[in-house]
Design an enzyme around this catalytic site. Structure first.
Site, PDB file in Angstrom:
ATOM      1  N   ARG A   1       0.778  -1.225  -0.097  1.00 29.76           N
ATOM      2  CA  ARG A   1       0.066   0.034   0.061  1.00 29.76           C
ATOM      3  C   ARG A   1       0.859   1.322   0.004  1.00 29.76           C
ATOM      4  O   ARG A   1       1.999   0.987   0.085  1.00 29.76           O
ATOM      5  CB  ARG A   1      -1.102  -0.149   1.135  1.00 29.76           C
ATOM      6  N   GLY A   2       0.422   2.360  -0.227  1.00 30.04           N
ATOM      7  CA  GLY A   2       1.104   3.664  -0.359  1.00 30.04           C
ATOM      8  C   GLY A   2       1.053   3.940  -1.859  1.00 30.04           C
ATOM      9  O   GLY A   2       1.605   3.026  -2.669  1.00 30.04           O
TER      10      GLY A   2
ATOM     11  N   ARG B   1      -7.383  -0.362  -6.779  1.00 29.79           N
ATOM     12  CA  ARG B   1      -7.886   0.761  -5.834  1.00 29.79           C
ATOM     13  C   ARG B   1      -8.099   1.933  -6.685  1.00 29.79           C
ATOM     14  O   ARG B   1      -7.263   2.229  -7.635  1.00 29.79           O
ATOM     15  CB  ARG B   1      -6.548   0.966  -4.600  1.00 29.79           C
TER      16      ARG B   1
ATOM     17  N   GLN C   1      -1.854   2.581   9.836  1.00 32.16           N
ATOM     18  CA  GLN C   1      -0.570   2.546   9.142  1.00 32.16           C
ATOM     19  C   GLN C   1       0.464   3.392  10.027  1.00 32.16           C
ATOM     20  O   GLN C   1       1.539   3.264   9.848  1.00 32.16           O
ATOM     21  CB  GLN C   1      -0.913   3.327   7.919  1.00 32.16           C
TER      22      GLN C   1
ATOM     23  N   ASP D   1      -1.828  10.950  -2.203  1.00 29.04           N
ATOM     24  CA  ASP D   1      -2.351   9.788  -3.288  1.00 29.04           C
ATOM     25  C   ASP D   1      -2.570  10.306  -4.603  1.00 29.04           C
ATOM     26  O   ASP D   1      -2.646   9.785  -5.623  1.00 29.04           O
ATOM     27  CB  ASP D   1      -3.428   9.156  -2.499  1.00 29.04           C
TER      28      ASP D   1
ATOM     29  N   ASN E   1      -5.397  12.454   0.576  1.00 27.57           N
ATOM     30  CA  ASN E   1      -4.263  11.598   1.257  1.00 27.57           C
ATOM     31  C   ASN E   1      -5.180  11.003   2.180  1.00 27.57           C
ATOM     32  O   ASN E   1      -6.555  11.255   2.385  1.00 27.57           O
ATOM     33  CB  ASN E   1      -3.458  12.512   1.825  1.00 27.57           C
ATOM     34  N   LYS E   2      -4.518  10.271   3.097  1.00 25.26           N
ATOM     35  CA  LYS E   2      -5.176   9.422   4.166  1.00 25.26           C
ATOM     36  C   LYS E   2      -6.232   9.891   5.006  1.00 25.26           C
ATOM     37  O   LYS E   2      -5.921  11.392   5.205  1.00 25.26           O
ATOM     38  CB  LYS E   2      -4.146   8.587   4.925  1.00 25.26           C
TER      39      LYS E   2
HETATM   40  O1  MRU Z   1      -4.380   3.403   2.381  1.00 22.41           O
HETATM   41  P1  MRU Z   1      -3.189   3.470   2.168  1.00 22.41           P
HETATM   42  O2  MRU Z   1      -2.241   2.942   3.178  1.00 22.41           O
HETATM   43  O3  MRU Z   1      -2.518   3.110   0.700  1.00 22.41           O
HETATM   44  O4  MRU Z   1      -2.661   5.054   2.095  1.00 22.41           O
HETATM   45  C1  MRU Z   1      -1.603   5.631   2.017  1.00 22.41           C
HETATM   46  C2  MRU Z   1      -1.451   7.348   2.207  1.00 22.41           C
HETATM   47  O5  MRU Z   1      -2.422   7.928   2.224  1.00 22.41           O
HETATM   48  C3  MRU Z   1      -0.049   7.728   2.114  1.00 22.41           C
HETATM   49  O6  MRU Z   1       0.078   9.092   2.823  1.00 22.41           O
HETATM   50  C4  MRU Z   1       0.152   8.125   0.682  1.00 22.41           C
HETATM   51  O7  MRU Z   1      -0.088   6.854  -0.221  1.00 22.41           O
HETATM   52  C5  MRU Z   1       1.489   8.715   0.181  1.00 22.41           C
HETATM   53  S1  MRU Z   1       2.581   7.364   0.432  1.00 22.41           S
HETATM   54  C6  MRU Z   1       4.219   8.032   0.080  1.00 22.41           C
END
Ligand code: MRU
Length: 346
Positions: A47-48, A90, A195, A236, A246-247
């Site tokens: 993920r990320g 995703r 996370q 993201d 973002n998250k």
């Molecule tokens: O749901 P995730 O864990 O994939 O979300 C990740 C994030 O929101 C990160 O902040 C983003 O992908 C940047 S990662 C360098």
């Protein structure tokens, strides 16, 4: 330092450090075909945004390798179909679509299927290598934003685990520390998938950077007490005007930062900027299973049958962002101009 590399391509197999098992276990899962890679993205074993992009690139390699179709045009049609399946893993992180499109464009530019397969593997390896280089460059650019003394707060995991290596927001924090700056680091636990608690805290421990874990809702109180000097997160997807997905919880942090006069920085590669979107309203937000909210590791924590909502991301309007750190440098408002310039120079 022993670098954290969550993705490894070895002998035709994609080896992923299973991020659902950290920090208690360091387990490698293997994807032998593109559908297994898609599944790893869907289940968040990887993920990320940038890490999803690198995984998607290798998924295209495996999809092409496993196609036994000599006719170029039929081959490309079937590869495009696999690409569509990979992109659907995703919805929010644009690096996924960016990587698949880059791979498919390359496939379309080659003349025969054997050559396509060969070139796709070279391209995936270079996407992975470039990601680390880009992150290191972002780190160097971001040093000027890191305080000497004071403190920094980060959210979710924008570290090596979310990339090929080094990380984005955590990479900037790391670069600041490696440059000799000393500051306190806070990281949020990042409900509901944790996370921050599971992954970012694990990374800081491996890096030897002392960090303090806080619940997401403690951020406002810490800012109000003057304990947070700046906030830095990953992204993201960034629209052309600087609106940033973002998250979930990032928007809350950004508004709180502005209210308390604290700079709010976003570190992300240019591949996260989606110039096709004029603003953040057009960004698709992943809706995740409500059981992540009502249960904790399989144990029901809310009343049985209760309704719960679980958006995975939110959009922070550009006006709350002080600056973006990209591989092209630090971009400041007006972002419509500075991001455009960054995209063109990358
Ligand atoms: O749901 P995730 O864990 O994939 O979300 C990740 C994030 O929101 C990160 O902040 C983003 O992908 C940047 S990662 C360098």
């Amino acid at each position: 330092m022993n670098e954290i590399r969550p993705i490894e391509w070895a002998n035709g197999t994609l080896r992923l450090l299973d991020q659902t098992r950290l920090p208690s276990e360091e387990v490698i899962v293997e994807a032998h075909g593109y559908l297994e890679a898609v599944n790893a993205i869907k289940t968040m074993q990887v993920r990320g945004a940038p890490a999803i992009g690198v995984t998607a690139a290798y998924a295209v390699v495996m999809a092409a390798r496993d196609l036994d179709i000599p006719d170029r045009s039929t081959f490309l049609q079937r590869l495009a179909k696999a690409g569509t399946e990979i992109k659907a893993a995703r919805p929010t992180a644009v690096n996924l679509m960016w990587a698949v499109d880059r791979m498919l464009d390359l496939a379309n530019s080659e003349t025969d299927t054997a050559r396509i397969k060969e070139r796709l593997l070279e391209e995936a390896v270079s996407i992975e290598k470039q990601d680390e280089e880009i992150n290191r460059r972002m780190g160097s650019h971001g040093i000027e934003l890191m305080p000497d003394g004071g403190s920094v707060l980060t959210h979710c995991n924008a570290g090596a685990l979310a990339t090929a290596a080094f990380g984005t927001a955590v990479g900037v924090i790391r670069a600041g520390w490696e440059d000799g700056k000393r500051f306190k680091v806070f990281n949020t636990e990042t409900r509901p998938f944790l996370q921050g608690a599971r992954l970012t805290a694990w990374e800081f421990k491996k890096l030897g950077i002392p960090s303090t874990l806080v619940v997401d809702s403690a951020a406002g109180m810490l800012m109000h007490r003057g304990e947070i000097g700046c906030v830095i997160t990953g992204a993201d997807r960034i629209a052309a005007n600087g609106d940033t997905a973002n998250k979930i919880g990032t928007y809350t942090l950004a508004v709180l930062a502005k209210e308390n006069g604290i700079p709010f920085y976003v570190a992300a590669p240019i591949s996260t900027v989606d110039m096709s979107l004029s603003n953040g309203d057009e960004i698709e937000i992943e809706e995740r299973n409500s059981s992540e909210v009502t249960e904790f590791r399989g144990i029901q924590v809310a009343p049985e049958g209760i309704e719960a909502l679980n958006p995975g991301f939110d959009v922070t309007p550009a006006r709350y962002v002080t600056a973006f750190v990209t591989e092209a440098g630090v971009a400041r408002p007006p972002f419509i101009e500075s991001l455009d310039l960054a995209v063109k120079s990358a």
